[in-house]
Design an enzyme around this catalytic site. Structure first.
Site, short mmCIF file in Angstrom:
data_model
loop_
_atom_site.label_atom_id
_atom_site.label_comp_id
_atom_site.label_asym_id
_atom_site.label_seq_id
_atom_site.Cartn_x
_atom_site.Cartn_y
_atom_site.Cartn_z
N ASP A 119 -32.83 29.16 37.92
CA ASP A 119 -32.02 28.84 36.75
C ASP A 119 -31.00 29.94 36.45
OD1 ASP A 119 -33.98 26.95 36.75
OD2 ASP A 119 -34.71 27.33 34.73
N ASP A 207 -26.07 27.07 33.67
CA ASP A 207 -27.30 27.60 34.26
C ASP A 207 -27.14 27.46 35.77
OD1 ASP A 207 -28.31 27.91 31.68
OD2 ASP A 207 -30.11 26.73 32.03
N HIS A 256 -30.52 20.83 34.73
CA HIS A 256 -30.77 21.33 36.07
C HIS A 256 -30.81 20.17 37.06
CE1 HIS A 256 -32.79 24.84 33.76
NE2 HIS A 256 -31.48 24.95 33.78
N ASP A 258 -31.86 19.92 40.15
CA ASP A 258 -32.73 19.92 41.32
C ASP A 258 -33.99 19.04 41.23
OD1 ASP A 258 -33.79 21.70 39.52
OD2 ASP A 258 -33.98 23.38 40.93
N ARG A 275 -31.83 7.94 37.78
CA ARG A 275 -30.76 8.70 37.13
C ARG A 275 -29.36 8.28 37.57
NH1 ARG A 275 -34.05 14.41 36.57
NH2 ARG A 275 -35.64 13.48 35.22
N SER A 309 -40.52 19.77 32.06
CA SER A 309 -39.87 18.94 33.07
C SER A 309 -40.51 17.57 33.15
CB SER A 309 -39.95 19.62 34.43
OG SER A 309 -39.45 20.93 34.35
N SER A 310 -39.88 16.67 33.87
CA SER A 310 -40.38 15.31 34.03
C SER A 310 -41.24 15.21 35.30
CB SER A 310 -39.20 14.35 34.16
OG SER A 310 -38.60 14.54 35.43
N CYS A 362 -37.13 25.25 41.90
CA CYS A 362 -36.88 26.05 40.69
C CYS A 362 -37.48 27.45 40.78
CB CYS A 362 -37.54 25.41 39.47
SG CYS A 362 -37.25 23.67 39.25
N1 ARG Z 1 -34.58 18.30 34.41
C1 ARG Z 1 -35.54 18.19 35.45
C2 ARG Z 1 -36.55 17.10 35.12
O1 ARG Z 1 -37.29 17.23 34.19
C3 ARG Z 1 -36.26 19.46 35.73
C4 ARG Z 1 -35.44 20.44 36.48
C5 ARG Z 1 -36.13 21.74 36.63
N2 ARG Z 1 -35.32 22.59 37.40
C6 ARG Z 1 -35.23 23.89 37.24
N3 ARG Z 1 -34.41 24.53 38.05
N4 ARG Z 1 -35.86 24.55 36.32
O2 ARG Z 1 -36.60 16.13 35.79
#
Ligand code: ARG
Length: 378
Positions: A119, A207, A256, A258, A275, A309-310, A362
């Site tokens: 990040d 980020d 983010h 990734d 998405r 996160s998801s 991450c």
């Molecule tokens: N936004 C993403 C999700 O919840 C999580 C991404 C986490 N990535 C990171 N580099 N911290 O699906």
């Protein structure tokens, strides 16, 4: 006189900072730590991210010690797995995250941690750039990486250590209409489609984990943590690169890139099927013969406890080279799919560390991948 074995060690220990892509053979990487990680107190950017029904609502303070120990056990094991493959692994130096962050412009009562280095640190070629960050609680996180970055700077005469302008993060950076607890998912999706995000265009914000590196091209997600001025700042900062802004209207919490869009090797990207990369962003890849494949379903219906996160951390994989990829050990569908796509899959147990800020991509940041600046979209 050094014997052959010592010489080999020394040769692999020579510090060279250089990484142009997400997939070139990994030689040197930073793996985060869970030490002293905190759930930060409420602040505008963070509130917009935490779903109304999340078990994190209203909680803040140091994370339970057992969960910190367990996450560190997994991160240490991952670091050892990488070392066993000949990859050099460095670790950050945590600061005291219980300390408040206070600047002339804002104050927040505690910090976050140093688990997801991805990040904060953006490696582009021979440069590592400290991102502006967009959460107040993460304003000082770069300090955890300074011992390493200073060392690289001493050891590698070609390394460029850069830091983007620290943002002021006053209330003018955040849209007040995002701060109600009762925003419906439908409302969030409408806003995401209209590119109306919690961060304003007050000043450049990004980020590092919103950026994907494809050699000469950088693909940057416009969302909660990166605004258009942040993307413009990156464009001016990397004049030799082409910088492409993308957005994902199917993500109500776009933070983010990734767990949304994951390059695996030249010509192949996994795409989060919920998405939806818009048609206008697909052209670049399709014109150049890249395949965008929907990622497999996650193996879990819910994220682990106290996790930002998801479940789509399933696709947050770490590519070791264009034939080898680390996948979280419980993500059997994602592993099967990558196996079918011709990758050797290395299972890595990490789910109990997800709550600390993310998955396998991450929790790492590139120092060196063996390769050069290639044009994949001529
Ligand atoms: N936004 C993403 C999700 O919840 C999580 C991404 C986490 N990535 C990171 N580099 N911290 O699906």
């Amino acid at each position: 006189m050094a014997d052959a074995a010592t010489e080999t060690t020394q040769a692999t220990e020579t510090t060279v900072v250089e990484s142009w892509t997400e997939w070139d053979p990994l030689a040197h990487v930073i793996v985060g730590r869970a030490d002293d990680c905190h759930i930060p107190p409420a602040e505008p950017a963070l509130d917009a991210k935490v779903p109304a029904d999340s078990d994190m609502r209203g909680q803040w303070g140091r994370r339970p010690q057992e969960s910190i120990d367990r996450a560190n056990e997994l991160l240490d094991r991952f670091a050892d797995q990488l070392r066993a493959r000949g990859i050099r692994v460095d670790r950050p130096t945590p600061i005291d995250f219980s300390e408040p962050v206070r600047t002339p412009d804002f104050e927040t009562a505690s910090q976050f941690g140093c688990m997801p280095p991805r990040d904060v640190l953006l490696t582009v070629g021979r440069e590592i750039l400290e991102a502006t960050m967009s959460y107040r609680c993460r304003w000082f996180e770069y300090l955890c990486y300074r011992p390493l970055l200073q060392r690289y700077w001493e050891e590698d005469p070609n390394f460029r250590h850069e830091a983007a302008p620290k943002p002021r993060l006053t209330d003018a950076d955040y849209r007040p209409d995002y701060l109600s607890e009762s925003i419906s998912i439908a409302q969030r999706l409408d806003w995401a489609a209209a590119k109306h995000f919690v961060t304003t265009e007050e000043e450049p914000l990004f980020d590092a984990a919103d950026v994907l590196r494809f050699g000469r091209d950088l693909v940057v997600q416009h969302g909660f943590t990166t605004n258009l001025k942040g993307i413009e700042w990156l464009r001016r900062h990397f004049p030799e690169h082409r910088v492409h802004a993308v957005n994902f209207p199917g993500d109500p919490y776009p933070i983010h890139i990734d767990a949304t869009f994951t390059p695996i090797r030249p010509g192949l990207i996994l795409n989060n099927p919920q998405r939806r990369l818009p048609a206008e962003c697909r052209g670049l890849f399709e014109r150049n013969g890249w395949e965008i494949v929907d990622a497999a379903q996650p193996a879990h219906n819910t994220p682990p406890p106290l996790c930002y996160s998801s479940v789509w951390l399933s696709m947050n994989v770490l590519v070791l080279d264009p034939k080898t990829v680390c996948v979280e050990a419980s993500e059997v569908y994602q592993a099967e799919q990558l196996d079918r796509l011709g990758m050797e899959v290395v299972p890595v147990e990490l789910r109990d560390a997800y709550a600390f800020g993310g998955g396998l991509h991450c929790c790492t940041a590139d120092v060196r991948r063996i390769g050069s600046c290639t044009d994949h979209f001529p």
